[in-house]
Design an enzyme around this catalytic site. Structure first.
Site, PDB file in Angstrom:
ATOM      1  N   GLY A 216       0.816  -1.197   0.000  1.00  0.00           N
ATOM      2  CA  GLY A 216       0.000   0.000   0.000  1.00  0.00           C
ATOM      3  C   GLY A 216       0.857   1.258   0.000  1.00  0.00           C
ATOM      4  O   GLY A 216       1.907   1.326  -0.639  1.00  0.00           O
ATOM      5  N   SER A 217       0.416   2.256   0.763  1.00  0.00           N
ATOM      6  CA  SER A 217       1.035   3.581   0.679  1.00  0.00           C
ATOM      7  C   SER A 217       2.444   3.664   1.250  1.00  0.00           C
ATOM      8  O   SER A 217       3.154   4.645   0.966  1.00  0.00           O
ATOM      9  CB  SER A 217       0.140   4.610   1.371  1.00  0.00           C
ATOM     10  OG  SER A 217      -1.043   4.821   0.624  1.00  0.00           O
ATOM     11  N   VAL A 218       2.896   2.684   2.035  1.00  0.00           N
ATOM     12  CA  VAL A 218       4.291   2.752   2.481  1.00  0.00           C
ATOM     13  C   VAL A 218       5.241   2.568   1.298  1.00  0.00           C
ATOM     14  O   VAL A 218       6.397   3.002   1.342  1.00  0.00           O
ATOM     15  CB  VAL A 218       4.602   1.725   3.599  1.00  0.00           C
ATOM     16  CG1 VAL A 218       3.882   2.091   4.884  1.00  0.00           C
ATOM     17  CG2 VAL A 218       4.272   0.304   3.179  1.00  0.00           C
TER      18      VAL A 218
END
Length: 483
Positions: A216-218
């Site tokens: 995801g956004s990491v």
């Protein structure tokens, strides 16, 4: 007569050569497989007749061999077993060892090449053979804090030292008690092992090193690194800021978390996009970079590579072939991008360490029974991922994300924390995977941390990274910073 004697001599010589060859084959080429054969009960008894070396944390044994009043002579015991199980693994009575018990079996059992002369000396002097001790890099304060902070959630916590690569905490939940698998009763071991296999929580699996989840956004940290290193983009580079974005060549629509635009205005900077963790600007950035540039940067961080620590670690994946729509999705950690918690800890650690990624390591030293060193592990540079300037820029962008952005629940009074959250989608109707990765203190990073919460934290799809993962990171960082 001489001719007959010569024939007999040749036959004897050939028999001697055959014996020599067969003995060599058995002792050299087949020794390992014969020793590992489950039917070889003599080898099994012999392995338990040696006092296996301890595994130590801060000088205290978390695994050791204790005298036993049976034919095995010693029994392997694990103190605080569930806490350290993903590290120690176990050495069962009737199966294959796991964890460090497996990867450092030669050293712990005293049979490694480096211990050959020690073994011979013990035989000559009549001393009882002993294995070497293994001191791991784990900090007991960090390990316990990570265990407590994760609570009853399913997931993992990894804490490392950015400047050296030393792993200070490696926690996975749910866990198990290795002592259940080392009792000297074959049937009991089999029953206990089967019970663990049948457990829906899969406690035998280390979620820190073996499970692969969409980051995801990491993963936006990887893409932002590629962008800044390309020289074509800065934190102030702007992108169109629509509330929805249709993927090229597809009917699929990308939205930002919570819907709407990424802040106000018709355009948005990369700095704001990372601070607020917006998907649409990153998808647009990913298309401009292209999947090769993203993959090359991901591989600098360790994706698509093996790096035993010396535990076996699953290979994190950035796909080789992606179309435009998949490339856009990959830029915010979706499609077929997969990562371990350890891998994402390495991403944060490289940024914290000025762009230099250190080789992750779980073992400080291996020591012979006479206390002489067999192996001492020194910090080792793995790869320069980015320039010091890019690392400093990302550091500040991550600080902004914690101070006034999507990772705000990791804030610590009086400490600058750099961080990034992630809320990754899985298959339709499946709960999200939640992340936090970062480091502190941001101006002089001592600790890098990654928190992974699987199955939406048990909250269905209502959980998100800043709600569950970031507070865990905060609690652990507070514990280690206040030691």
């Amino acid at each position: 007569m001489n001719r007959e004697l010569k024939r007999v001599s040749i036959v004897v010589l050939l028999m001697f050569v055959a014996l020599l060859v067969s003995t060599t084959i058995v002792q050299v080429f087949q020794a390992d497989s014969l020793s590992a054969d489950a039917r070889n009960t003599r080898t099994l008894y012999d392995s338990y007749s040696v006092e296996r070396g301890p595994i130590l944390v801060a000088g205290e044994p978390i695994a050791q061999s204790m005298p036993a009043d049976d034919e095995y002579k010693f029994q392997r015991t694990y103190s605080n077993g569930p806490l350290y199980a993903p590290i120690t693994g176990f050495i069962p009575l009737n199966g294959t060892p796991t964890g460090l018990e497996h990867s450092l079996n030669g050293e712990l059992s005293g049979t490694s090449d480096a211990q050959f002369f020690d073994k011979m000396n013990a035989l000559i002097t009549g001393q009882n053979p002993k294995g070497a001790s293994v001191e791991v890099t784990i900090d007991p304060v960090a390990q316990q804090a990570a265990w407590d902070a994760l609570g009853d959630l399913t997931g993992s916590v990894v804490v490392s030292e950015p400047a050296t690569g030393r792993i200070l905490a490696l926690v996975s939940k749910p866990s198990y008690d290795p002592n259940l698998l080392t009792v000297h009763d074959n049937q009991q071991v089999t029953d206990n092992y089967q019970s663990l296999l049948n457990d829906d929580g899969n406690p035998l699996l280390s979620r820190a090193t073996k499970t692969l989840n969409p980051p995801g956004s990491v993963f936006k940290l990887v893409v932002m690194t590629a962008a800044l290193e390309s020289g074509k983009f800065t934190p102030e580079s702007t992108f169109p800021n629509p509330p929805t974005y249709q993927l090229p060549g597809s009917s699929a629509i990308v939205i930002n978390s919570g819907g709407g635009t990424c802040g106000g205005g018709d355009t948005v900077t990369l700095a704001t996009a990372l601070r607020l963790s917006c998907n649409i600007p990153l998808a647009e950035l990913g298309l401009q970079l292209g999947n090769k540039a993203i993959r090359d940067t991901a591989e600098k961080f360790g994706f698509n590579s093996d790096y035993p620590i010396p535990l076996d670690v699953s290979q994190s994946v950035y796909p080789t072939v992606l179309d435009d729509a998949q490339t856009a999705l990959s830029a915010f950690g979706q499609t077929d991008v997969r990562a371990t918690a350890l891998q994402m800890a390495m991403v944060s650690a490289a940024i914290a360490n000025g762009g230099q990624l250190m080789t992750p390591n779980l073992v400080d030293k291996v020591t012979a029974p006479d206390l002489s060193p067999i192996q001492v592990f020194e910090p080792e540079a793995m790869k320069r991922v980015m320039s010091a300037e890019t690392a400093a820029t990302l550091n500040q962008m991550m600080v902004n994300g914690v101070q006034d952005g999507a990772a705000s629940n990791a804030r610590i009074d009086g400490v600058k924390v750099a961080g990034k959250t992630g809320t990754a989608e899985n298959a339709e109707d499946e709960p999200y995977t939640l992340w936090f990765t970062g480091f502190a203190p941001a101006e002089d990073p001592k600790y890098a941390i990654t928190v992974l919460v699987e199955n939406g934290g048990g909250l269905g799809q209502t959980g998100y990274g800043n709600l569950l993962a970031a507070p865990i990171a905060k609690e652990v960082l507070e514990a280690v910073l206040n030691k």
